[in-house]
Design a protein around this motif. Sequence first.
Motif, PDB file in Angstrom:
ATOM      1  N   TYR A  23       0.820  -1.213   0.000  1.00  0.00           N
ATOM      2  CA  TYR A  23       0.000   0.000   0.000  1.00  0.00           C
ATOM      3  C   TYR A  23       0.855   1.266   0.000  1.00  0.00           C
ATOM      4  CZ  TYR A  23      -3.900  -3.088   1.252  1.00  0.00           C
ATOM      5  OH  TYR A  23      -4.844  -4.079   1.288  1.00  0.00           O
ATOM      6  N   THR A  24       2.011   1.221   0.675  1.00  0.00           N
ATOM      7  CA  THR A  24       2.852   2.417   0.760  1.00  0.00           C
ATOM      8  C   THR A  24       3.780   2.570  -0.438  1.00  0.00           C
ATOM      9  OG1 THR A  24       4.517   1.230   2.054  1.00  0.00           O
ATOM     10  CG2 THR A  24       2.822   2.423   3.282  1.00  0.00           C
ATOM     11  N   LEU A  25       3.970   1.499  -1.182  1.00  0.00           N
ATOM     12  CA  LEU A  25       4.859   1.528  -2.340  1.00  0.00           C
ATOM     13  C   LEU A  25       4.180   2.261  -3.494  1.00  0.00           C
ATOM     14  CD1 LEU A  25       7.657   0.364  -3.045  1.00  0.00           C
ATOM     15  CD2 LEU A  25       6.505  -1.653  -3.916  1.00  0.00           C
ATOM     16  N   LYS A  26       4.847   3.244  -4.036  1.00  0.00           N
ATOM     17  CA  LYS A  26       4.280   3.999  -5.154  1.00  0.00           C
ATOM     18  C   LYS A  26       4.186   3.115  -6.400  1.00  0.00           C
ATOM     19  CE  LYS A  26       5.253   8.610  -3.771  1.00  0.00           C
ATOM     20  NZ  LYS A  26       3.996   8.957  -3.201  1.00  0.00           N
ATOM     21  N   ARG A  27       3.175   3.363  -7.189  1.00  0.00           N
ATOM     22  CA  ARG A  27       2.965   2.602  -8.422  1.00  0.00           C
ATOM     23  C   ARG A  27       3.794   3.226  -9.548  1.00  0.00           C
ATOM     24  NH1 ARG A  27       0.258  -2.054  -6.971  1.00  0.00           N
ATOM     25  NH2 ARG A  27      -1.260  -1.482  -5.390  1.00  0.00           N
ATOM     26  N   THR A  28       4.989   2.706  -9.703  1.00  0.00           N
ATOM     27  CA  THR A  28       5.859   3.184 -10.777  1.00  0.00           C
ATOM     28  C   THR A  28       6.399   1.980 -11.537  1.00  0.00           C
ATOM     29  OG1 THR A  28       7.861   3.130  -9.430  1.00  0.00           O
ATOM     30  CG2 THR A  28       6.585   5.181  -9.395  1.00  0.00           C
ATOM     31  N   ARG A  29       6.983   2.271 -12.662  1.00  0.00           N
ATOM     32  CA  ARG A  29       7.578   1.204 -13.465  1.00  0.00           C
ATOM     33  C   ARG A  29       8.689   0.493 -12.680  1.00  0.00           C
ATOM     34  NH1 ARG A  29       8.044   0.913 -19.468  1.00  0.00           N
ATOM     35  NH2 ARG A  29       6.630   2.644 -19.266  1.00  0.00           N
ATOM     36  N   GLU A  30       9.459   1.270 -11.917  1.00  0.00           N
ATOM     37  CA  GLU A  30      10.567   0.701 -11.151  1.00  0.00           C
ATOM     38  C   GLU A  30      10.092  -0.172 -10.001  1.00  0.00           C
ATOM     39  OE1 GLU A  30      10.301   4.067 -11.823  1.00  0.00           O
ATOM     40  OE2 GLU A  30      11.680   3.987 -13.519  1.00  0.00           O
ATOM     41  N   SER A  31       8.935   0.142  -9.423  1.00  0.00           N
ATOM     42  CA  SER A  31       8.443  -0.628  -8.270  1.00  0.00           C
ATOM     43  C   SER A  31       7.577  -1.814  -8.682  1.00  0.00           C
ATOM     44  CB  SER A  31       7.650   0.278  -7.330  1.00  0.00           C
ATOM     45  OG  SER A  31       6.446   0.691  -7.938  1.00  0.00           O
ATOM     46  N   TRP A  32       7.311  -1.955  -9.973  1.00  0.00           N
ATOM     47  CA  TRP A  32       6.415  -3.012 -10.444  1.00  0.00           C
ATOM     48  C   TRP A  32       6.896  -4.409 -10.052  1.00  0.00           C
ATOM     49  CZ3 TRP A  32       1.646  -3.484 -11.650  1.00  0.00           C
ATOM     50  CH2 TRP A  32       1.201  -4.634 -12.294  1.00  0.00           C
ATOM     51  N   SER A  33       8.201  -4.659 -10.186  1.00  0.00           N
ATOM     52  CA  SER A  33       8.702  -5.999  -9.854  1.00  0.00           C
ATOM     53  C   SER A  33       8.524  -6.294  -8.371  1.00  0.00           C
ATOM     54  CB  SER A  33      10.174  -6.140 -10.263  1.00  0.00           C
ATOM     55  OG  SER A  33      10.975  -5.233  -9.543  1.00  0.00           O
ATOM     56  N   ILE A  38       5.649  -9.154  -3.962  1.00  0.00           N
ATOM     57  CA  ILE A  38       4.765  -9.106  -2.794  1.00  0.00           C
ATOM     58  C   ILE A  38       3.531  -9.960  -3.031  1.00  0.00           C
ATOM     59  CG2 ILE A  38       3.215  -7.590  -1.486  1.00  0.00           C
ATOM     60  CD1 ILE A  38       5.367  -5.397  -1.760  1.00  0.00           C
ATOM     61  N   GLN A  39       2.942  -9.857  -4.213  1.00  0.00           N
ATOM     62  CA  GLN A  39       1.754 -10.659  -4.525  1.00  0.00           C
ATOM     63  C   GLN A  39       2.059 -12.147  -4.474  1.00  0.00           C
ATOM     64  OE1 GLN A  39       0.507  -9.181  -8.326  1.00  0.00           O
ATOM     65  NE2 GLN A  39      -0.299  -7.278  -7.476  1.00  0.00           N
ATOM     66  N   ALA A  40       3.196 -12.537  -5.016  1.00  0.00           N
ATOM     67  CA  ALA A  40       3.578 -13.948  -5.005  1.00  0.00           C
ATOM     68  C   ALA A  40       3.804 -14.438  -3.578  1.00  0.00           C
ATOM     69  CB  ALA A  40       4.834 -14.163  -5.844  1.00  0.00           C
ATOM     70  N   GLU A  41       4.433 -13.626  -2.764  1.00  0.00           N
ATOM     71  CA  GLU A  41       4.692 -14.014  -1.381  1.00  0.00           C
ATOM     72  C   GLU A  41       3.388 -14.114  -0.588  1.00  0.00           C
ATOM     73  OE1 GLU A  41       6.986 -15.127   1.946  1.00  0.00           O
ATOM     74  OE2 GLU A  41       7.344 -15.153  -0.211  1.00  0.00           O
ATOM     75  N   ILE A  42       2.465 -13.200  -0.828  1.00  0.00           N
ATOM     76  CA  ILE A  42       1.163 -13.257  -0.157  1.00  0.00           C
ATOM     77  C   ILE A  42       0.419 -14.529  -0.546  1.00  0.00           C
ATOM     78  CG2 ILE A  42      -1.130 -12.190  -0.062  1.00  0.00           C
ATOM     79  CD1 ILE A  42       0.296  -9.465  -0.108  1.00  0.00           C
ATOM     80  N   MET A  43       0.465 -14.888  -1.818  1.00  0.00           N
ATOM     81  CA  MET A  43      -0.190 -16.135  -2.249  1.00  0.00           C
ATOM     82  C   MET A  43       0.441 -17.347  -1.577  1.00  0.00           C
ATOM     83  SD  MET A  43      -1.322 -15.649  -6.249  1.00  0.00           S
ATOM     84  CE  MET A  43       0.268 -16.063  -6.842  1.00  0.00           C
TER      85      MET A  43
END
Length: 87
Positions: A23-33, A38-43
Amino acid sequence: MEAQPDELRTLMQQIDDLLEESYTLKRTRESWSRHVEIQAEIMRLCRLAADLHARPDPYWMAEDDAEKSKGLPHTGESAKDDDTRAA
């Protein structure tokens, strides 16, 4: 049996921490990976949490129903099979 609630609490805290980071991570091209990581780890953590609740019979099946169903044929499919087919 006391370890299961503690382990579940730990997993849920890890999920909350990852969500907070996302939630705190900005949505940028650099932060996409990092978002994808994070999504994979949550799954992965959700699957571990689900495994803590795994039982041979569905949770809605009463114990007396489970005894009756033991004579039914098993299809041989499981959630693990679904993961291998999806890959």
